[in-house]
Each structure stands twice: as C-alpha cells, then as structure tokens.
Design an enzyme around this catalytic site. Structure first.
Site, PDB file in Angstrom:
ATOM      1  N   HIS A 184      34.169  33.928 -19.669  1.00 52.39           N
ATOM      2  CA  HIS A 184      35.381  34.109 -18.749  1.00 52.39           C
ATOM      3  C   HIS A 184      35.436  35.705 -18.557  1.00 52.39           C
ATOM      4  CE1 HIS A 184      37.939  30.906 -21.282  1.00 52.39           C
ATOM      5  NE2 HIS A 184      37.629  30.604 -19.736  1.00 52.39           N
ATOM      6  N   CYS A 278      42.568  37.339 -25.673  1.00 51.65           N
ATOM      7  CA  CYS A 278      42.467  35.850 -25.561  1.00 51.65           C
ATOM      8  C   CYS A 278      43.570  35.364 -26.221  1.00 51.65           C
ATOM      9  CB  CYS A 278      41.112  35.239 -25.714  1.00 51.65           C
ATOM     10  SG  CYS A 278      39.792  35.751 -25.333  1.00 51.65           S
TER      11      CYS A 278
HETATM   12  N1  ARG Z   1      37.145  28.027 -27.508  1.00 48.80           N
HETATM   13  C1  ARG Z   1      37.981  28.604 -26.324  1.00 48.80           C
HETATM   14  C2  ARG Z   1      37.077  28.172 -25.074  1.00 48.80           C
HETATM   15  O1  ARG Z   1      35.891  28.036 -25.201  1.00 48.80           O
HETATM   16  C3  ARG Z   1      38.064  30.108 -26.541  1.00 48.80           C
HETATM   17  C4  ARG Z   1      38.754  30.810 -25.071  1.00 48.80           C
HETATM   18  C5  ARG Z   1      38.775  32.144 -25.259  1.00 48.80           C
HETATM   19  N2  ARG Z   1      39.711  32.626 -24.016  1.00 48.80           N
HETATM   20  C6  ARG Z   1      39.600  33.604 -23.133  1.00 48.80           C
HETATM   21  N3  ARG Z   1      40.568  33.923 -22.533  1.00 48.80           N
HETATM   22  N4  ARG Z   1      38.253  34.175 -23.133  1.00 48.80           N
HETATM   23  O2  ARG Z   1      37.657  27.971 -23.839  1.00 48.80           O
END
Ligand code: ARG
Length: 283
Positions: A184, A278
C-alpha cells in the site's frame, strides 16, 4: 523522541479508528508480513496497543471517532481504518477490496459513513483500497498520490478523480508499487504537510520516483531498514508524528525537519502488515 508533545495548532484533526474487537491473524495471509502459524496475534496486547495509539493521538490534540466492530467477527482486518475509503470534504469514496478476505468490510464502513453525514460512492468492479492507497499532499492538498499495482487497479484513478471532484481541480498521481512488503502507498509515503513527506523510494518504480519528485513536495527518504519498521506509516497531528518504534536515525531525521517523533509499540498490528497510520483514517 519525547512523549511530551506539542498540541496541534492547525485545524482540529478528526480521525476514525475501528476497535480491534475481532482482530486476529489466523485464517489467512494476504501480505508477506502475515504468518498465522509462527506469528499469531495476542489480541489483549493488540487492544492495549490500539488504546495507547488512540490516547496518544488525543493527547496531541487529535479528535478520535471510534467505529465499533462487534458484529464484524468475519472481518479481522477491519481494524485497518485507513483502507475504508478516501475522503474529500464530506464525500467518502469507498474501498473495493482486492482480496475476498476483506471484501465484507465495505458494508460496515459504508454504514458508518452514511450514519455520520458522509455521502458515499465508489465502484465494486475495480480494486481500490481507500486511503491505504490514496494520500493527499502537494500545495493545498491538490494532489492525490495513489498507489497502484499490488492492491489498487490503475483503472480506479480516473473514477476517483471524477467522483471526488469538488471544483478545486486536484490531480491524481498514479504511483507504481514494486516491493511486495510495501503493498500500500501508506507504508512507503507519509505526508507531514502539504509540501513535506517521508518516503522509502525503493518501494516505487524508477519512473514513479521521478514523477513523485516533481509535484512540489520535499521528499525526505528513510532507509529500507527503517521502512521495515513501518517508519513511513505514521499518524501526523500538527507537528507530532506517531509511529512504531524504529531507529534513532529516523528520530533524528524527523527532529531535523522540525517535527516531534513519538514512538509507540504497534507490534501486534505489524503481524498483519500494518502500523499506526493503517489503524486510522483522516475524516
Ligand atoms: N492485513 C491487512 C491487509 O493486508 C493490512 C492492511 C494494512 N493497511 C494499510 N493501510 N496499509 O490488507
């Protein structure tokens, strides 16, 4: 480094957080950080870390709104509020999660936004993961830096530009993510103001690196090691930068550019591939 924080002086920062009532890493792994076998989550500890994050944000002047998640027992990652939507004014462009393991979260977020006076929009046929992949920066927040590749489909970008258009003429910049650990944009790019951001350049392809440097934002690099501690995943409230424990190098970098780093333990959430930022969404 100090926990003695300067209160935010700019406009009050409103932040959405989702209580990690059913948070776990048990049934699936959808990023390289998640390993249900060797790194299970201690939920009690996770709740304590989440509470510390919330209280720290409040201490420095942030206004936290909590979405409860009691009936979201099938959606353990719902704690990652950053992924809910991208917000501009009172419009929330909802996520359409790539992985079926997270798809059901959308309805919960949609209900929350609508109950709290937001207009919602967003497609259900093109992958897009909210503010995890779309961050406002650039003069007067006129640029939307959008991560594409791992989770967000580039075809979402023109629709975002159209749906969130408020007449201010913002520009969407597609940023290609190339390292599976930084799936991300919010784990590799962290706006501190509209013209200053931390970033880990290695998360982006060379053309993207070049493009990102040309949007009037001063980009302050962190090393691969520091990025691995989620140092680009910070909650920024005024001059305070709240992030997971990292190296003294990062602390010095942040102090040098006039900000106040505050370190907390986000270890249980890192087991799911996320850290402080996050767990929050600016609304
Ligand atoms: N386990 C989640 C996923 O893989 C973690 C999300 C983390 N969020 C972020 N905004 N980077 O989607």
């Amino acid at each position: 480094m100090s926990r003695v924080a300067t209160k935010a002086t700019s406009a009050l920062k409103k932040i959405l957080m989702v209580r990690p009532t059913h948070f776990e890493v048990v049934r699936y792994s959808i990023n390289p950080w998640m390993d249900p076998v060797s790194k299970p989550v201690n939920r009690e500890l996770a709740m304590a870390q989440w509470t510390t994050l919330k209280e720290t944000i409040e201490e420095v002047g942030g206004e936290v709104h909590v979405m409860e998640s009691d009936s979201a027992q099938d959606w353990p990652d719902i704690v990652f509020a950053a992924n809910a939507a991208t917000v501009r004014g009172n419009k929330a462009y909802l996520a359409n999660f790539l992985h079926p393991e997270r798809r059901g979260e959308r309805e919960f977020y949609k209900a929350w936004f609508e109950a709290n006076g937001f207009e919602t929009c967003g497609r259900t046929d093109i992958a897009f993961e909210g503010a995890g992949d779309a961050l406002w920066c650039g003069k007067n927040y006129s640029r939307l830096f959008a991560g594409v590749g791992p989770r967000t489909d580039i075809r979402a970008l023109p629709d975002l530009a159209k749906q969130l258009d408020d007449g201010s003429g913002f520009k969407v910049i597609g940023c290609k993510l190339i390292d599976p650990r930084f799936y991300h944009i919010d784990v590799a790019f962290c706006p501190l103001s509209d013209e200053l951001a931390l970033w880990f350049p290695g998360a982006f392809d060379p053309v993207t690196q070049h493009n990102m440097k040309n949007e009037g934002v001063e980009l302050v690099p962190v090393t691969a090691e520091d990025a691995g501690f989620f140092s680009c995943n910070a909650v920024v409230v005024g001059k305070n930068v709240i992030m997971n424990h990292t190296t003294t190098r990062v602390a010095k970098t942040i102090e040098k550019i006039g900000y106040n780093p505050i370190f907390i333990d986000m270890g249980e959430f890192i087991k799911a591939g996320g850290s402080s930022k996050c767990c929050t969404l600016q609304i």
